[in-house]
Each structure stands twice: as C-alpha cells, then as structure tokens.
Motif scaffolding. Structure first.
Motif, PDB file in Angstrom:
ATOM      1  N   PRO A  98      -9.811 -20.241-109.717  1.00 22.38           N
ATOM      2  CA  PRO A  98     -10.620 -19.793-110.803  1.00 22.38           C
ATOM      3  C   PRO A  98      -9.588 -19.011-111.070  1.00 22.38           C
ATOM      4  N   SER A  99      -8.957 -18.445-111.029  1.00 20.58           N
ATOM      5  CA  SER A  99      -7.798 -17.841-111.764  1.00 20.58           C
ATOM      6  C   SER A  99      -6.693 -17.948-112.160  1.00 20.58           C
ATOM      7  N   GLY A 100      -6.150 -19.393-111.576  1.00 14.27           N
ATOM      8  CA  GLY A 100      -5.310 -20.504-112.394  1.00 14.27           C
ATOM      9  C   GLY A 100      -4.080 -20.391-111.330  1.00 14.27           C
ATOM     10  N   ASN A 101      -4.485 -19.287-110.492  1.00 13.60           N
ATOM     11  CA  ASN A 101      -3.426 -18.677-109.910  1.00 13.60           C
ATOM     12  C   ASN A 101      -3.408 -19.358-108.069  1.00 13.60           C
ATOM     13  N   ILE A 102      -2.466 -20.578-107.977  1.00 13.94           N
ATOM     14  CA  ILE A 102      -2.430 -21.240-106.738  1.00 13.94           C
ATOM     15  C   ILE A 102      -1.885 -20.597-105.689  1.00 13.94           C
ATOM     16  N   GLN A 103      -1.090 -19.583-105.682  1.00 11.46           N
ATOM     17  CA  GLN A 103      -0.415 -18.869-104.982  1.00 11.46           C
ATOM     18  C   GLN A 103      -1.210 -18.042-103.488  1.00 11.46           C
ATOM     19  N   PRO A 104      -1.933 -18.542-102.055  1.00  7.54           N
ATOM     20  CA  PRO A 104      -2.638 -17.815-101.404  1.00  7.54           C
ATOM     21  C   PRO A 104      -1.948 -16.433-101.682  1.00  7.54           C
TER      22      PRO A 104
END
Length: 104
Positions: A98-104
């Motif tokens: 949901p945040s748009g951040n695809i970094q783990p």
C-alpha cells in the motif's frame, strides 16, 4: 489399544463467481488478481495465491493472509496445502504494498 482420533481430509471443489481464464503474462495476472482485492488495497497488505492448471488457466485462488499497513505474515504450509489440494500444476503468489515502497 490406542484410541486417538485422526482427521479425514477430502478434496472438494467450491463454486466461485470468478471466470476461469488463461494467463500468459504478468500484465494478465495483475489484471485478473485485482478482482480479489477490494477498496482496502491501498490500506492493508494482503497475500493471495492463484492456482493454475497445465494450460495456465486459473483453477482456484486463496487469500493466505491480510496484515496491517506495513506487513503481513505468510505461512508456507498454507500455500502448499492449497496448491496440493487444488492439484495445481503451478501457482502464482500475489502481494500488495500500500505504501508503494517495494523495498523490504
């Protein structure tokens, strides 16, 4: 004599209102899987399993987990259970951020 009870496992095919389609690309998968997410796609992280037959046609799906705004827990035993019970030839896992951040 040991009188422990055991659980009987059976296979049953459930009904769904979702159309069986053949998937041939990641774009096809993204368009198809969005119907399982609701208006909360931008709020909660969710993890879905999409099951396919040998012709890459959809044969089933399962919502494995729904978490909070920053994560969700996936139990690999549940993924394996649904894939095996569905007699799937392949499986696609789907997860949103949901945040748009695809970094783990």
């Amino acid at each position: 004599m040991n009188n422990k009870t055991i659980k009987e496992f059976t296979l049953a095919k459930g009904k769904t209102t979702f159309e069986q389609v053949q998937l041939s690309s990641s774009v096809d998968v993204q368009k198809y899987i969005r119907q399982f997410y609701h208006e909360d796609i931008g709020i909660y992280e969710s993890f879905f399993l999409l099951l396919l037959n040998r012709a890459n046609k959809t044969i089933g799906y399962a919502k494995i987990s729904q978490g909070g705004t920053i994560g969700t827990v996936v139990d690999i035993k549940l993924v394996a259970k649904y894939a095996l019970e569905g007699l799937a030839q392949s499986a696609i896992i789907c997860h949103n951020h949901p945040s748009g951040n695809i970094q783990p």
